[in-house]
Design a protein around this motif. Structure first.
Motif, PDB file in Angstrom:
ATOM      1  N   GLU A   1      42.985  12.848  69.070  1.00 18.82           N
ATOM      2  CA  GLU A   1      43.806  12.737  70.286  1.00 18.82           C
ATOM      3  C   GLU A   1      44.581  14.020  70.604  1.00 18.82           C
ATOM      4  O   GLU A   1      44.973  14.237  71.731  1.00 18.82           O
ATOM      5  N   TYR A   2      44.750  14.896  69.617  1.00 18.17           N
ATOM      6  CA  TYR A   2      45.490  16.141  69.877  1.00 18.17           C
ATOM      7  C   TYR A   2      44.598  17.249  70.444  1.00 18.17           C
ATOM      8  O   TYR A   2      45.017  18.392  70.534  1.00 18.17           O
ATOM      9  N   VAL A   3      43.354  16.922  70.810  1.00 16.21           N
ATOM     10  CA  VAL A   3      42.432  17.946  71.318  1.00 16.21           C
ATOM     11  C   VAL A   3      42.223  17.798  72.817  1.00 16.21           C
ATOM     12  O   VAL A   3      42.039  16.691  73.303  1.00 16.21           O
ATOM     13  N   SER A   4      42.270  18.923  73.539  1.00 16.11           N
ATOM     14  CA  SER A   4      41.973  18.900  74.973  1.00 16.11           C
ATOM     15  C   SER A   4      40.797  19.822  75.284  1.00 16.11           C
ATOM     16  O   SER A   4      40.349  20.566  74.407  1.00 16.11           O
ATOM     17  N   ARG A   5      40.335  19.786  76.517  1.00 14.44           N
ATOM     18  CA  ARG A   5      39.253  20.666  77.016  1.00 14.44           C
ATOM     19  C   ARG A   5      37.968  20.543  76.188  1.00 14.44           C
ATOM     20  O   ARG A   5      37.379  21.559  75.783  1.00 14.44           O
ATOM     21  N   VAL A   6      37.561  19.309  75.947  1.00 12.99           N
ATOM     22  CA  VAL A   6      36.350  19.060  75.158  1.00 12.99           C
ATOM     23  C   VAL A   6      35.101  19.156  76.028  1.00 12.99           C
ATOM     24  O   VAL A   6      34.066  19.669  75.591  1.00 12.99           O
ATOM     25  N   GLU A   7      35.201  18.688  77.273  1.00 15.85           N
ATOM     26  CA  GLU A   7      34.005  18.605  78.126  1.00 15.85           C
ATOM     27  C   GLU A   7      33.278  19.942  78.292  1.00 15.85           C
ATOM     28  O   GLU A   7      32.046  19.987  78.205  1.00 15.85           O
ATOM     29  N   PRO A   8      34.010  21.056  78.541  1.00 17.20           N
ATOM     30  CA  PRO A   8      33.291  22.329  78.681  1.00 17.20           C
ATOM     31  C   PRO A   8      32.447  22.666  77.448  1.00 17.20           C
ATOM     32  O   PRO A   8      31.368  23.247  77.577  1.00 17.20           O
ATOM     33  N   VAL A   9      32.918  22.274  76.273  1.00 16.61           N
ATOM     34  CA  VAL A   9      32.156  22.588  75.056  1.00 16.61           C
ATOM     35  C   VAL A   9      30.879  21.747  75.027  1.00 16.61           C
ATOM     36  O   VAL A   9      29.796  22.242  74.703  1.00 16.61           O
ATOM     37  N   ARG A  10      31.027  20.469  75.400  1.00 15.23           N
ATOM     38  CA  ARG A  10      29.835  19.612  75.443  1.00 15.23           C
ATOM     39  C   ARG A  10      28.787  20.217  76.387  1.00 15.23           C
ATOM     40  O   ARG A  10      27.606  20.294  76.067  1.00 15.23           O
ATOM     41  N   GLU A  11      29.275  20.684  77.543  1.00 10.11           N
ATOM     42  CA  GLU A  11      28.348  21.259  78.520  1.00 10.11           C
ATOM     43  C   GLU A  11      27.680  22.531  77.999  1.00 10.11           C
ATOM     44  O   GLU A  11      26.468  22.700  78.102  1.00 10.11           O
TER      45      GLU A  11
ATOM     46  N   VAL B   1      45.340  21.129  70.776  1.00 11.97           N
ATOM     47  CA  VAL B   1      44.310  22.091  70.383  1.00 11.97           C
ATOM     48  C   VAL B   1      43.413  22.248  71.603  1.00 11.97           C
ATOM     49  O   VAL B   1      42.810  21.271  72.070  1.00 11.97           O
ATOM     50  N   GLU B   2      43.352  23.473  72.157  1.00 10.72           N
ATOM     51  CA  GLU B   2      42.565  23.694  73.381  1.00 10.72           C
ATOM     52  C   GLU B   2      41.167  24.150  72.978  1.00 10.72           C
ATOM     53  O   GLU B   2      40.959  25.305  72.617  1.00 10.72           O
ATOM     54  N   LEU B   3      40.225  23.205  73.076  1.00  7.49           N
ATOM     55  CA  LEU B   3      38.903  23.452  72.480  1.00  7.49           C
ATOM     56  C   LEU B   3      38.116  24.546  73.189  1.00  7.49           C
ATOM     57  O   LEU B   3      37.285  25.205  72.581  1.00  7.49           O
ATOM     58  N   CYS B   4      38.383  24.757  74.486  1.00  3.28           N
ATOM     59  CA  CYS B   4      37.621  25.784  75.194  1.00  3.28           C
ATOM     60  C   CYS B   4      38.502  26.502  76.202  1.00  3.28           C
ATOM     61  O   CYS B   4      39.206  25.861  76.974  1.00  3.28           O
ATOM     62  N   VAL B   5      38.493  27.827  76.163  1.00  4.78           N
ATOM     63  CA  VAL B   5      39.179  28.610  77.197  1.00  4.78           C
ATOM     64  C   VAL B   5      38.101  29.384  77.963  1.00  4.78           C
ATOM     65  O   VAL B   5      36.998  29.573  77.450  1.00  4.78           O
ATOM     66  N   PRO B   6      38.405  29.818  79.206  1.00  7.18           N
ATOM     67  CA  PRO B   6      37.385  30.514  80.010  1.00  7.18           C
ATOM     68  C   PRO B   6      36.798  31.744  79.311  1.00  7.18           C
ATOM     69  O   PRO B   6      35.608  32.028  79.449  1.00  7.18           O
ATOM     70  N   GLU B   7      37.617  32.467  78.551  1.00  6.82           N
ATOM     71  CA  GLU B   7      37.115  33.667  77.862  1.00  6.82           C
ATOM     72  C   GLU B   7      35.970  33.297  76.914  1.00  6.82           C
ATOM     73  O   GLU B   7      34.961  34.002  76.829  1.00  6.82           O
ATOM     74  N   LEU B   8      36.138  32.194  76.181  1.00  6.47           N
ATOM     75  CA  LEU B   8      35.106  31.785  75.232  1.00  6.47           C
ATOM     76  C   LEU B   8      33.899  31.214  75.953  1.00  6.47           C
ATOM     77  O   LEU B   8      32.757  31.439  75.542  1.00  6.47           O
ATOM     78  N   ALA B   9      34.141  30.505  77.048  1.00  9.22           N
ATOM     79  CA  ALA B   9      33.016  29.969  77.823  1.00  9.22           C
ATOM     80  C   ALA B   9      32.153  31.114  78.338  1.00  9.22           C
ATOM     81  O   ALA B   9      30.916  31.044  78.329  1.00  9.22           O
ATOM     82  N   ALA B  10      32.795  32.201  78.783  1.00  9.96           N
ATOM     83  CA  ALA B  10      32.036  33.350  79.295  1.00  9.96           C
ATOM     84  C   ALA B  10      31.220  33.999  78.174  1.00  9.96           C
ATOM     85  O   ALA B  10      30.073  34.411  78.381  1.00  9.96           O
ATOM     86  N   GLU B  11      31.794  34.082  76.992  1.00 14.27           N
ATOM     87  CA  GLU B  11      31.050  34.644  75.862  1.00 14.27           C
ATOM     88  C   GLU B  11      29.877  33.742  75.474  1.00 14.27           C
ATOM     89  O   GLU B  11      28.812  34.216  75.088  1.00 14.27           O
ATOM     90  N   ALA B  12      30.096  32.427  75.572  1.00 16.23           N
ATOM     91  CA  ALA B  12      29.013  31.497  75.254  1.00 16.23           C
ATOM     92  C   ALA B  12      27.856  31.683  76.238  1.00 16.23           C
ATOM     93  O   ALA B  12      26.681  31.591  75.868  1.00 16.23           O
ATOM     94  N   GLU B  13      28.196  32.004  77.458  1.00 17.48           N
ATOM     95  CA  GLU B  13      27.170  32.270  78.473  1.00 17.48           C
ATOM     96  C   GLU B  13      26.394  33.555  78.120  1.00 17.48           C
ATOM     97  O   GLU B  13      25.174  33.615  78.236  1.00 17.48           O
ATOM     98  N   ARG B  14      27.126  34.570  77.657  1.00 17.18           N
ATOM     99  CA  ARG B  14      26.472  35.814  77.227  1.00 17.18           C
ATOM    100  C   ARG B  14      25.555  35.534  76.024  1.00 17.18           C
ATOM    101  O   ARG B  14      24.462  36.085  75.910  1.00 17.18           O
ATOM    102  N   LEU B  15      26.023  34.653  75.151  1.00 18.37           N
ATOM    103  CA  LEU B  15      25.222  34.264  73.984  1.00 18.37           C
ATOM    104  C   LEU B  15      23.927  33.576  74.431  1.00 18.37           C
ATOM    105  O   LEU B  15      22.852  33.811  73.895  1.00 18.37           O
TER     106      LEU B  15
END
Ligand SMILES: Nc1nc2c(c(=O)[nH]1)N[C@H]1C(S)=C(S)[C@@H](COP(=O)(O)OP(=O)(O)OC[C@H]3O[C@@H](n4cnc5c(=O)[nH]c(N)nc54)[C@H](O)[C@@H]3O)O[C@H]1N2
Ligand SMILES: Nc1nc2c(c(=O)[nH]1)N[C@H]1C(S)=C(S)[C@@H](COP(=O)(O)OP(=O)(O)OC[C@H]3O[C@@H](n4cnc5c(=O)[nH]c(N)nc54)[C@H](O)[C@@H]3O)O[C@H]1N2
Ligand code: SF4
Ligand SMILES: [Mo]
Length: 718
Positions: free
Chosen positions: A240-250, A567-581
């Motif tokens: 329950e202490y985790v947010s922003r899970v959906e972007p990681v699933r995607e 706990v913020e599971l995904c921030v835009p900076e990491l999402a952008a790196e995941a896209e580069r990956l």
């Protein structure tokens, strides 16, 4: 003869040593069997603690242009070198490089930050950007504080997945665990398992229940494959202490095991199996180190390690990964502002600041490139970047172009030979020791302080005094007693403590008094008298084998400093790196790549002058798989020419199936044949500098960390 107890300062394991002292010499060092954390464990390096002090090549007087001078003359030379540059070009023209042993000294923990502030230069560099910076950044985004790093709860876990770490030789890193090998064997003894992911069959891999070979630089794919499976098979638990899970699933949707298997070299079914085992184990921990940080996608990899820990319910629970609570820190909940980087950028390559520093991979650019704020002077403290940073051949040349350089270091080595002034600090035996860095990374909470074992050497100032003098010089206040700085730091440390309690502070040395303040205000402290049973410096001094503070305890939410308090599971900076990956999935792979390795008897670049640690067969060999050796007509023991984008060298080949096909391995920290150094033992077996091959132009973009593993190289018989 007498016995003294002291924490070993040579690696992160923080073992207790039992020293035998004869008059003013340490004649033996062995493991302290009563130590609350290390229980008698010692490694070959710790056992040479006394020999390090007695090394005849260790500098005992300062040098100006290679000539021994008095301390007064040396500080005068620093002043004459630095002040005109600061006055004419400003503080930005002075760069600082902070090496690894700053994490192992009290002066590093207490005096380096004030020195940085006094100087006011944005050109601050350290060994962190050839090491763990990706972990700081990923934890900064997840937990709001780059120093809030969870460690594997080794003593209670049922299943450990370990990537790019070889604690059997390194004794562990970002997880302080004296006798790491013993703790791993204990996992197996209690019916648990550990799995090692490494492109080499290391000693750790040999002891593991399973070793998975992985193509260097591809751990992020393996981990995304695991995350994909956790979602696809409904195995993920979302605390329950985790947010922003959906972007990681995607994001994970793009990395099914079938898609990543070929890239990382681990079969899809095994990737799925790992996800299932991690989810099903009563407790599990994923832990990664150098092989997961010093790669192109280092921050994404470090992040995914904790994403897996979180999604399998293993963050902040016994047997999973947990946040230690060090005695000098408070541990109380505080509102958070979150974490960001890029508060300034490097002048030449425009690289973002991270944690107050710039990537050391761009230091040569800043020295070589003319313009406003060009770096003209350098201060190094406990560092040897000429051997430890990428394309160090270029940095070596750049250092000779500086207007002025001063080094605080006990050796005249590959880096300090460039210094106009070398200021050698007292040896460890005459310093007090408290692990500001590693007690905050320990797999069990404990406290230990070691007072100096021998009285001060009147001829050599303590390192705190040296740094205080440098502070006064950069502030333009030379001539003053370093006590001015010590008093000011104590005054600042006490600013929230009611004045009538200041008299409680004890300590025989400025660093001891600062430690006493931190301990009293810390999580287990006496609160300056409010909690009479709490920790103080005197209590620690009375416990030479340390004080055990128990197994790690859950610390969420108090440990979190994100703006949301989650706990913020995904921030835009990491999402952008995941896209580069994702885009890099289709890259050509198949050429030969270089990785490093560590040996039990080494310590980065600086302990090759201790005879007991370098005797025996040559360790600085280029390991190559028999299939590659045959294809390239390279014979065992033969000299091979290795080249990369950055440079070239000749190394001796060691044909062995301990490396996987397509991978060659060379240890770092060697190359002791440069002129102008004074390390006679090291010069006899110089080895070659692997960082002549690593490329300063390729970095992990979010952290600025150098890429030291997975370097494309070409090879032919020399
Ligand atoms: N290719 C490759 N390169 C690597 C790595 C790798 O895995 N592969 N690993 C990287 C890592 S993890 C690290 S941490 C860096 C280390 O990089 P550095 O910190 O730059 O290098 P060290 O070899 O640790 O050098 C430490 C210096 O501190 C001095 N010293 C020792 N004790 C003291 C002391 O008490 N006070 C002072 N003032 N000086 C002292 C030594 O004489 C030496 O000059 O290397 C990095 N480089
Ligand atoms: N004896 C000794 N101990 C030391 C040091 C030392 O020089 N010698 N240095 C100290 C320092 S400063 C540090 S930071 C720690 C480091 O501690 P560790 O990280 O445990 O040490 P390494 O031996 O560098 O282990 C890194 C492993 O990563 C593997 N590897 C390389 N590339 C990849 C990859 O892409 N993926 C995966 N999965 N693995 C990869 C390498 O083969 C190697 O086995 O050790 C510390 N302890
Ligand atoms: S493992 Fe590390 S701390 Fe322990 S004795 Fe060896 S060098 Fe010292
Ligand atoms: Mo390191």
């Amino acid at each position: 003869m007498r016995t003294a107890y002291r924490t070993c300062p040579l690696c992160e394991a923080a073992c207790g040593l039992e020293l035998t002292i004869d008059a003013d010499r340490v004649v033996a060092a062995r493991g302290d069997r009563e130590h609350v954390f290390s229980h008698g464990f010692v490694c070959p390096k710790g056992a040479t603690f006394g020999q390090l002090t007695d090394d005849p090549d260790r500098l005992r007087r300062p040098l100006v242009k290679g000539v021994e001078v008095s301390w007064a003359e040396a500080f005068a030379a620093v002043r004459a070198g630095l002040r005109p540059i600061i006055e004419r070009y400003g503080a930005q023209a002075v760069a600082l490089y902070l090496g690894n042993p700053n994490a192992h000294t009290m002066s590093g923990g207490l005096y380096v930050t004030p020195l940085i502030r006094s100087l006011g230069s944005r050109n601050v560099y350290s060994a962190s950007t050839v090491d763990q910076m990706p972990k700081h950044v990923s934890c900064g985004y997840l937990f709001g504080n780059p120093l809030t790093i969870p460690v594997p709860d080794l003593d209670r876990t049922d299943f450990l997945l370990m990537l790019g770490a070889n604690p059997w030789e390194s004794n562990g890193s970002l997880a302080t665990a004296a006798d790491f090998p013993g703790r791993l064997k204990a996992i197996q003894a209690r019916g648990g398992r550990f799995v090692v992911v490494d492109p080499r069959r290391t000693r750790t891999a040999e002891h593991a229940d399973e070793h998975l070979w992985i193509r260097p630089g591809t751990d992020a794919y393996l981990l995304f494959g695991i995350v994909h499976t956790l979602f696809a098979e409904d195995l993920a638990t979302i605390p329950e202490y985790v947010s922003r899970v959906e972007p990681v699933r995607e994001l994970a949707g793009d990395f099914p095991p079938e898609r990543v298997a070929d890239v990382c070299g681990i079969p899809a079914e095994r990737i799925r199996g790992l996800a299932r085992e991690l989810a099903a184990a009563p407790t599990a921990a994923v832990y990664g180190r150098i092989g997961t940080c010093t790669v192109e996608f280092g921050t994404v990899t470090s992040w995914l390690i904790d994403v897996v820990n979180i999604l399998t319910g293993n963050l902040d629970r016994p047997g999973g990964v947990m946040f230690p609570l060090a005695p000098h820190l408070s541990g109380a909940a505080k509102p958070g502002k979150g974490f960001r980087t890029g508060r300034w950028h490097s002048r030449v390559r425009g690289l973002p600041e991270v944690k107050g520093e710039l990537p050391v991979a761009t230091l040569a650019d800043e020295i070589e490139t003319p313009g406003d704020e060009q770096v003209r002077a350098l201060i190094t403290i406990a560092g040897n970047p000429v051997l430890s940073t990428p394309n160090s051949g270029r940095l070596d040349r750049a250092l000779s172009g500086l207007d002025f350089m001063v080094s605080v270091d006990p050796y005249l080595n590959e880096t300090t030979r460039h210094a106009d002034v070398v200021l050698p600090p007292t040896d460890s035996v005459r310093k007090g020791h408290y692990d500001f860095s590693f007690l905050a990374l320990s797999v069990r909470n404990f406290a230990a302080y070691s007072p100096p074992v021998l009285p001060p050497d009147p001829a050599v100032p303590d390192e705190c005094d040296i740094l205080a003098r440098l502070m006064l010089i950069v502030l333009g206040q030379d001539g003053e007693d370093p006590a001015v700085v010590h008093d000011e730091l104590l005054r600042q440390a006490l600013r929230r403590v009611p004045e009538e309690r200041h008299g409680l502070v004890t300590g025989d040395h400025p660093a001891e008094r600062l430690l006493d303040v931190a301990l009293r205000a810390g999580a287990y402290g006496d609160g300056f008298g409010e909690n009479p049973d709490g920790l103080t410096l005197d209590r620690l001094k009375a416990a030479p084998h340390g004080i055990d503070l128990g197994p790690l305890r859950p610390r969420i939410p108090a440990a979190l400093r994100t703006a949301s308090g989650t706990v913020e599971l995904c921030v835009p900076e990491l999402a952008a790196e995941a896209e580069r990956l994702r885009k890099a999935l289709d890259r050509e792979r198949g050429g030969l790549v270089l990785v490093g390795r560590r040996h039990l008897r080494s310590n980065n670049s600086w302990m090759h002058n201790v005879p007991a640690l370098v005797k025996g067969r040559d360790r600085c060999t280029l390991q190559i798989h028999p299939a590659d050796a045959e294809r390239l007509a390279v014979a065992d023991g033969e000299a091979v020419q290795v080249t990369s984008r950055a440079g070239g060298l000749v190394a001796r080949a060691e044909v062995t199936d301990r490396v996987m096909p397509g991978v060659v391995s060379l240890p770092h920290g060697w190359g002791h044949d440069l002129p102008g150094t004074r390390m006679a033992v090291a010069a006899e077996r110089p080895g070659v500098n692997s960082n002549l091959l690593t490329d300063e132009l390729v970095i992990d973009p979010l952290s600025g960390n150098s890429v030291l593993n997975g370097i494309p190289v070409e090879l032919k018989p020399a």
